[in-house]
Design an enzyme around this catalytic site. Sequence first.
Site, mmCIF file in Angstrom:
data_model
loop_
_atom_site.group_PDB
_atom_site.id
_atom_site.type_symbol
_atom_site.label_atom_id
_atom_site.label_comp_id
_atom_site.label_asym_id
_atom_site.label_seq_id
_atom_site.Cartn_x
_atom_site.Cartn_y
_atom_site.Cartn_z
ATOM 1 N N GLY A 108 -26.776 -20.924 -11.310
ATOM 2 C CA GLY A 108 -27.598 -22.311 -11.500
ATOM 3 C C GLY A 108 -27.474 -23.376 -10.853
ATOM 4 O O GLY A 108 -27.993 -24.643 -11.132
ATOM 5 N N GLY B 191 -28.326 -23.987 -7.943
ATOM 6 C CA GLY B 191 -29.539 -24.457 -7.428
ATOM 7 C C GLY B 191 -30.645 -24.684 -8.348
ATOM 8 O O GLY B 191 -31.722 -24.612 -7.860
ATOM 9 N N GLU C 138 -34.134 -16.248 -11.930
ATOM 10 C CA GLU C 138 -33.148 -15.648 -11.424
ATOM 11 C C GLU C 138 -32.707 -14.531 -12.572
ATOM 12 O O GLU C 138 -32.772 -13.422 -12.297
ATOM 13 C CB GLU C 138 -31.745 -16.114 -11.160
ATOM 14 C CG GLU C 138 -31.863 -17.271 -9.869
ATOM 15 C CD GLU C 138 -30.675 -17.873 -9.499
ATOM 16 O OE1 GLU C 138 -30.847 -18.441 -8.159
ATOM 17 O OE2 GLU C 138 -29.917 -18.206 -10.233
HETATM 18 C C1 5RP Z 1 -28.935 -20.877 -7.597
HETATM 19 C C2 5RP Z 1 -27.861 -19.948 -8.027
HETATM 20 C C3 5RP Z 1 -27.129 -19.658 -6.532
HETATM 21 O O1 5RP Z 1 -27.190 -18.226 -6.497
HETATM 22 C C4 5RP Z 1 -25.636 -20.241 -6.542
HETATM 23 O O2 5RP Z 1 -25.951 -21.589 -6.972
HETATM 24 C C5 5RP Z 1 -24.938 -19.866 -5.319
HETATM 25 O O3 5RP Z 1 -25.570 -20.623 -4.297
HETATM 26 P P1 5RP Z 1 -24.716 -20.524 -2.928
HETATM 27 O O4 5RP Z 1 -24.941 -19.123 -2.300
HETATM 28 O O5 5RP Z 1 -25.586 -21.816 -2.394
HETATM 29 O O6 5RP Z 1 -23.493 -21.090 -3.057
HETATM 30 O O7 5RP Z 1 -27.422 -19.765 -9.058
HETATM 31 O O8 5RP Z 1 -29.505 -21.242 -8.913
#
Ligand code: 5RP
Length: 220
Positions: free
Chosen positions: A95, A97, A103
Site C-alpha cells: 500500500g 503506492g 491489489e
Molecule cells: C502499491 C504497493 C507496492 O507494491 C509497494 O508499495 C511496493 O512498491 P515498489 O515496487 O515501488 O517498491 O503496495 O500500493
Amino acid sequence: MTQDELKALVGQAALKYVQAGTVVGVGTGSTVNCFIDALASMKDQIVGAVSSSVKSTERLQALGIPVLDANAVTQIPVYIDGADEIDHQGCMIKGGGAALTREKIVADLAQTFVCIADESKLVDTLGAFALPVEVIPMAAAQVARRFERAYGGQAAVRTGVVTDNGNLILDVRGLKIAEPLAMEIEVNQWPGVVTVGLFARHRAGVCLLGTSAGVRTLQF
Ligand code: 5RP
C-alpha cells in the site's frame, strides 16, 4: 547492482510465471512497472491483464496490453505484485503506492501471488515500514485512535493522497506485527476501514527477490 537494476531483474524474471493463453493479474509500483515493460514482449501470447490501479492500467494500455475488468474474470492463475515488506512466511505489508484495496481484490482472484521485490524488502518482523490502511474519510480519526489503543501505533493521514476509490490512507508507525493474520482480521472489522495493507490471508506463494547475486526464489 542498484535498486533499480534489482527491480528490473525481478520484473523480467516474473515473465516465467505468466502462462500463455491466460489473463494475468498486475499490481502497482515501481517494481511492477518493470514487470509491465517486460510483459509487453508477451502481449500477443496472453488474453490480457487485470490491473490493480489507474496508473498500472495506463502503463499496460500504452504498451498495447489489453486490460480486462475484474468483474469479467472468475479466476486468474497468477497475480504479480511488489511489496513494501515481506516476511519469511510470505506475509506482506503493501500500500506504499496507495493501491492496496484493488491489489487485494486482484490477489483474491488469483491462484498464486508472485511477489517481486529487491532484497531490502525481506524482514524478520513486519512493521518497520508504516502500515497503510485505506479508510472512509469520516472514519480516519476514530481508526487512528483505535490503532493507538489496540496496538500502540501512531496513525497519520497521508497528505495529498486520495485513492482510486476516493478514500484516504492512514500510515501507522510504531508497530511490531508478530501476528499479521490476527491483526488483518481484527482491523478489517473496524467501521470505516476499507482495507488494511496486511496481506496475510492473501500472502505470497512465491517471492522473486532481487539480490546482487541474482534472483533468489522463495517458496512459501
Ligand atoms: C502499491 C504497493 C507496492 O507494491 C509497494 O508499495 C511496493 O512498491 P515498489 O515496487 O515501488 O517498491 O503496495 O500500493
